[in-house]
Design a protein around this motif. Structure first.
Motif, PDB file in Angstrom:
ATOM      1  N   VAL A 238       0.850  -1.187   0.000  1.00 40.83           N
ATOM      2  CA  VAL A 238       0.000   0.000   0.000  1.00 40.83           C
ATOM      3  C   VAL A 238       0.885   1.237   0.000  1.00 40.83           C
ATOM      4  O   VAL A 238       1.795   1.362   0.822  1.00 40.83           O
ATOM      5  N   ALA A 239       0.616   2.162  -0.935  1.00 38.15           N
ATOM      6  CA  ALA A 239       1.413   3.386  -1.052  1.00 38.15           C
ATOM      7  C   ALA A 239       0.711   4.592  -0.457  1.00 38.15           C
ATOM      8  O   ALA A 239       1.358   5.542  -0.059  1.00 38.15           O
ATOM      9  N   GLY A 240      -0.624   4.569  -0.409  1.00 42.61           N
ATOM     10  CA  GLY A 240      -1.335   5.711   0.128  1.00 42.61           C
ATOM     11  C   GLY A 240      -2.832   5.575   0.001  1.00 42.61           C
ATOM     12  O   GLY A 240      -3.339   4.662  -0.636  1.00 42.61           O
ATOM     13  N   VAL A 241      -3.530   6.510   0.639  1.00 46.91           N
ATOM     14  CA  VAL A 241      -4.984   6.532   0.656  1.00 46.91           C
ATOM     15  C   VAL A 241      -5.444   7.947   0.351  1.00 46.91           C
ATOM     16  O   VAL A 241      -4.840   8.918   0.803  1.00 46.91           O
ATOM     17  N   ALA A 242      -6.526   8.071  -0.426  1.00 52.55           N
ATOM     18  CA  ALA A 242      -7.115   9.379  -0.716  1.00 52.55           C
ATOM     19  C   ALA A 242      -8.630   9.236  -0.681  1.00 52.55           C
ATOM     20  O   ALA A 242      -9.169   8.157  -0.916  1.00 52.55           O
ATOM     21  N   THR A 243      -9.297  10.327  -0.380  1.00 49.65           N
ATOM     22  CA  THR A 243     -10.748  10.329  -0.394  1.00 49.65           C
ATOM     23  C   THR A 243     -11.242  11.548  -1.148  1.00 49.65           C
ATOM     24  O   THR A 243     -10.641  12.620  -1.063  1.00 49.65           O
ATOM     25  N   GLY A 244     -12.300  11.347  -1.900  1.00 48.73           N
ATOM     26  CA  GLY A 244     -12.887  12.431  -2.666  1.00 48.73           C
ATOM     27  C   GLY A 244     -13.874  11.881  -3.670  1.00 48.73           C
ATOM     28  O   GLY A 244     -13.894  10.672  -3.921  1.00 48.73           O
ATOM     29  N   ALA A 245     -14.701  12.727  -4.230  1.00 48.20           N
ATOM     30  CA  ALA A 245     -15.686  12.339  -5.252  1.00 48.20           C
ATOM     31  C   ALA A 245     -16.578  11.198  -4.770  1.00 48.20           C
ATOM     32  O   ALA A 245     -16.971  10.332  -5.537  1.00 48.20           O
ATOM     33  N   GLY A 246     -16.874  11.170  -3.463  1.00 47.04           N
ATOM     34  CA  GLY A 246     -17.762  10.140  -2.928  1.00 47.04           C
ATOM     35  C   GLY A 246     -17.161   8.767  -2.808  1.00 47.04           C
ATOM     36  O   GLY A 246     -17.887   7.781  -2.688  1.00 47.04           O
ATOM     37  N   SER A 247     -15.833   8.651  -2.839  1.00 44.79           N
ATOM     38  CA  SER A 247     -15.213   7.337  -2.707  1.00 44.79           C
ATOM     39  C   SER A 247     -13.862   7.430  -2.008  1.00 44.79           C
ATOM     40  O   SER A 247     -13.250   8.481  -1.930  1.00 44.79           O
ATOM     41  N   PHE A 248     -13.443   6.279  -1.502  1.00 39.75           N
ATOM     42  CA  PHE A 248     -12.110   6.112  -0.940  1.00 39.75           C
ATOM     43  C   PHE A 248     -11.279   5.378  -1.982  1.00 39.75           C
ATOM     44  O   PHE A 248     -11.788   4.485  -2.655  1.00 39.75           O
ATOM     45  N   VAL A 249     -10.001   5.723  -2.091  1.00 35.66           N
ATOM     46  CA  VAL A 249      -9.110   5.022  -3.007  1.00 35.66           C
ATOM     47  C   VAL A 249      -7.813   4.706  -2.279  1.00 35.66           C
ATOM     48  O   VAL A 249      -7.206   5.586  -1.666  1.00 35.66           O
ATOM     49  N   VAL A 250      -7.410   3.451  -2.324  1.00 36.55           N
ATOM     50  CA  VAL A 250      -6.127   3.004  -1.795  1.00 36.55           C
ATOM     51  C   VAL A 250      -5.255   2.685  -3.002  1.00 36.55           C
ATOM     52  O   VAL A 250      -5.669   1.951  -3.902  1.00 36.55           O
ATOM     53  N   ALA A 251      -4.069   3.242  -3.049  1.00 36.10           N
ATOM     54  CA  ALA A 251      -3.137   2.982  -4.145  1.00 36.10           C
ATOM     55  C   ALA A 251      -2.051   2.047  -3.655  1.00 36.10           C
ATOM     56  O   ALA A 251      -1.579   2.154  -2.531  1.00 36.10           O
ATOM     57  N   GLY A 252      -1.651   1.136  -4.507  1.00 27.84           N
ATOM     58  CA  GLY A 252      -0.590   0.211  -4.145  1.00 27.84           C
ATOM     59  C   GLY A 252      -0.228  -0.698  -5.289  1.00 27.84           C
ATOM     60  O   GLY A 252      -0.413  -0.356  -6.458  1.00 27.84           O
ATOM     61  N   SER A 253       0.271  -1.862  -4.936  1.00 31.11           N
ATOM     62  CA  SER A 253       0.718  -2.829  -5.922  1.00 31.11           C
ATOM     63  C   SER A 253       0.416  -4.226  -5.415  1.00 31.11           C
ATOM     64  O   SER A 253       0.242  -4.429  -4.218  1.00 31.11           O
ATOM     65  N   PHE A 254       0.379  -5.177  -6.332  1.00 30.86           N
ATOM     66  CA  PHE A 254       0.206  -6.568  -5.946  1.00 30.86           C
ATOM     67  C   PHE A 254       0.967  -7.450  -6.924  1.00 30.86           C
ATOM     68  O   PHE A 254       1.308  -7.027  -8.021  1.00 30.86           O
ATOM     69  N   ARG A 255       1.244  -8.660  -6.505  1.00 30.59           N
ATOM     70  CA  ARG A 255       1.890  -9.640  -7.383  1.00 30.59           C
ATOM     71  C   ARG A 255       0.812 -10.517  -7.999  1.00 30.59           C
ATOM     72  O   ARG A 255      -0.092 -10.973  -7.314  1.00 30.59           O
TER      73      ARG A 255
END
Length: 170
Positions: free
Chosen positions: A10-27
């Motif tokens: 997980v690289a970070g979290v943001a909220t806006g436009a009526g939603s939550f977004v978690v950014a990251g990576s996976f294998r």
């Protein structure tokens, strides 16, 4: 629950436009040769309890990549990432989304293989501003502007950027 415990970054979290977004990576799951790719992704939720994973659009030249940053600036999310091969692809990768579900790949931000963008914010005139560095040793700061998060223009280099790195905006 996730099928690959320990394989999410997980690289970070943001909220806006009526939603939550978690950014990251996976294998990914192993292919026929047992190879697993590292892929940048966003997880979105409107209630924080149920999540959908969206793999970020990319092109074959990028190869493995991870997201390193996300923010909600003004009217859209901006996600940044890096290719695992910074020698072949020495720039920050950029995506934007108005809702966290549909992502558009933007123009790369040219920071060099040792550089990075550390923060993005909405500027007073409505444009986005990104700051970071092109090299850490010796330190050399960099700044970029964008009208939409998809096209980026470097702020002219000068002596005030030498000997420094920029890590945050407010």
């Amino acid at each position: 629950g996730y099928a690959f415990p320990g394989n999410i970054e997980v690289a970070g979290v943001a909220t806006g436009a009526g939603s939550f977004v978690v950014a990251g990576s996976f294998r990914t799951l192993p292919d026929a040769l047992g190879f697993r790719r590292l892929v940048g992704a966003a997880w979105t939720s409107v209630d924080g309890r149920t999540w959908d994973r969206i793999v970020m659009p990319s092109d074959p030249a990028i190869g493995d990549f991870r997201l390193t940053y996300i923010t909600f600036a003004g009217s859209h999310f901006v996600a940044l990432g890096r290719s695992s091969d910074t020698v072949a692809h020495p720039a920050m990768l950029v995506w934007t989304s108005t809702d966290g579900r549909e992502w558009r790949r933007g123009q790369d931000i040219p920071v060099g293989r040792d550089g990075s963008v550390a923060d993005v914010a909405l500027g007073p005139a409505g444009a986005l501003v990104a700051v970071g560095w092109t090299t850490a040793t010796p330190a050399h700061a960099a700044a970029f502007t964008s009208p939409d998060g998809l096209r980026w223009t470097p702020v002219p280099d000068g002596p005030t950027l030498e000997g420094a790195v920029m890590r945050a905006l407010s």
